[in-house]
Design an enzyme around this catalytic site. Structure first.
Site, PDB file in Angstrom:
ATOM      1  CG  ASN A 191     -45.449 -15.953  45.046  1.00  0.00           C
ATOM      2  OD1 ASN A 191     -44.357 -15.500  45.400  1.00  0.00           O
ATOM      3  ND2 ASN A 191     -46.088 -16.900  45.731  1.00  0.00           N
ATOM      4  CE  LYS A 221     -44.922 -20.145  44.319  1.00  0.00           C
ATOM      5  NZ  LYS A 221     -45.502 -21.486  44.215  1.00  0.00           N
ATOM      6  CG  HIS A 238     -47.992 -18.872  49.045  1.00  0.00           C
ATOM      7  ND1 HIS A 238     -47.527 -20.175  49.006  1.00  0.00           N
ATOM      8  CD2 HIS A 238     -48.329 -18.556  47.775  1.00  0.00           C
ATOM      9  CE1 HIS A 238     -47.577 -20.608  47.754  1.00  0.00           C
ATOM     10  NE2 HIS A 238     -48.058 -19.654  46.988  1.00  0.00           N
ATOM     11  CD  GLU A 254     -44.834 -22.321  47.691  1.00  0.00           C
ATOM     12  OE1 GLU A 254     -44.174 -21.266  47.709  1.00  0.00           O
ATOM     13  OE2 GLU A 254     -45.291 -22.806  46.636  1.00  0.00           O
ATOM     14  CD  GLU A 263     -51.663 -19.330  45.260  1.00  0.00           C
ATOM     15  OE1 GLU A 263     -51.280 -18.934  44.156  1.00  0.00           O
ATOM     16  OE2 GLU A 263     -50.888 -19.536  46.207  1.00  0.00           O
ATOM     17  N   GLY A 271     -47.627 -25.618  41.178  1.00  0.00           N
ATOM     18  CA  GLY A 271     -46.384 -26.163  40.647  1.00  0.00           C
ATOM     19  C   GLY A 271     -46.504 -27.575  40.084  1.00  0.00           C
ATOM     20  CB  SER A 293     -50.778 -25.343  37.276  1.00  0.00           C
ATOM     21  OG  SER A 293     -49.914 -26.100  38.101  1.00  0.00           O
TER      22      SER A 293
HETATM   23  P1  13P Z   1     -47.604 -22.021  40.108  1.00  0.00           P
HETATM   24  O1  13P Z   1     -48.231 -21.018  39.179  1.00  0.00           O
HETATM   25  O2  13P Z   1     -46.158 -22.271  39.837  1.00  0.00           O
HETATM   26  O3  13P Z   1     -48.423 -23.284  40.199  1.00  0.00           O
HETATM   27  O4  13P Z   1     -47.618 -21.371  41.580  1.00  0.00           O
HETATM   28  C1  13P Z   1     -48.794 -20.822  42.063  1.00  0.00           C
HETATM   29  C2  13P Z   1     -48.507 -20.091  43.314  1.00  0.00           C
HETATM   30  O5  13P Z   1     -48.183 -20.676  44.342  1.00  0.00           O
HETATM   31  C3  13P Z   1     -48.580 -18.621  43.269  1.00  0.00           C
HETATM   32  O6  13P Z   1     -48.575 -18.069  44.546  1.00  0.00           O
END
Ligand code: 13P
Length: 254
Positions: free
Chosen positions: A8, A10, A95, A97, A167, A173, A213
């Site tokens: 992903n 983003k 997601h 976010e 997640e 992150g 992560s």
């Molecule tokens: P990270 O791997 O950067 O923690 O992000 C995970 C994520 O949100 C994947 O959709």
């Protein structure tokens, strides 16, 4: 069960960076007869990736979102037929976010999920608790509620292209992945909830990805758990070498 490792990106990488990634990734990625890897770039890069990586066997290209209507007055959205025209094979839905910063509700996630599945796309539906919910020991309650509401329109027949991603928001992150034990506990809960929602057969076959992560160095211990069937990868998917190492370590452990 074939695992699945999905990048992903983003809101990262424009055309030039995507092109650079594709050139490096195509040198290292080892194809698979059954697709077990995917990339969800910013949509402007999808045609570019389609051209440079579309022929890679075992690699799926997809979107980070999808709308339930085919067309109409929905500024900033994209529909299933439009994604299919671009060669997308999956869409990430719900997601955290999007839930946290753009007001995405479980009801909207359910509509997006149903439309994706009805249109033949794989839907990767994300669930996960926030840090404060985790600290308040509300993980099970939050994840069960999100799962039920987000899959409200999914039938017992129409779920072969459904994938769930757990997640935990506190792990995204932060460099602080969930321990394999935490991931396994929540994945097990998800699978048992899925039994009630779509039946035992569908639940047993369902891929449940972990996200938060993940990196080449921790994917094996996560994949060693029986209910962890792959990963949704943010930061570690932005470099070709690192995403490929994660896929290879995950494949070996899965
Ligand atoms: P990270 O791997 O950067 O923690 O992000 C995970 C994520 O949100 C994947 O959709």
């Amino acid at each position: 069960m074939t695992p699945l490792f999905v990048a992903n990106w983003k809101m990262n990488k424009g055309l030039a960076e995507a092109r650079e990634f594709a050139a490096e990734f195509s040198k290292v990625f080892k194809s698979a007869s059954v697709p077990d890897a995917g990339i969800a770039p910013v949509l402007s890069c999808l045609p570019q990736l389609q051209e440079s990586l579309g022929q890679q066997k075992g690699l799926l290209l997809g979107s980070q979102n999808v709308h339930w209507e085919e067309s109409g007055a929905h500024t900033g959205e994209i529909s299933v037929p439009m994604l299919k025209e671009l060669g997308a094979e999956f869409a990430i839905v719900g997601h955290s976010e999007r839930r946290e910063f753009y007001g995405e509700t479980d009801q909207a996630v359910a509509k997006r999920t149903s439309a994706a599945l009805a249109g033949g796309l794989t839907a990767i539906v994300c669930v996960g608790e926030t840090q404060s919910q985790f600290e308040a020991k509300q993980t099970e309650q939050v994840v069960s509620k999100q799962l039920k509401a987000s899959l409200a329109g999914v039938s017992t027949e129409d779920n072969s292209k459904l994938v769930i991603a757990y997640e935990p928001v506190w792990a995204i992150g932060t460099g602080l992945a969930a321990t394999p034990e935490i991931a396994q506990n929540v994945h097990q809960l998800i699978r048992s909830e899925l039994e009630g929602l779509i039946g035992k057969d569908g639940a047993v076959e369902m891929r449940i990805l972990y996200g938060g992560s993940t990196k080449p160095g921790n994917i094996a211990e996560l994949m060693a758990k029986p209910d962890v069937n792959g990963a949704l990868v943010g930061g570690a998917s932005l470099e070709a070498e690192s995403f490929n190492s994660l896929i290879e370590a995950g494949r070996a452990a899965g």
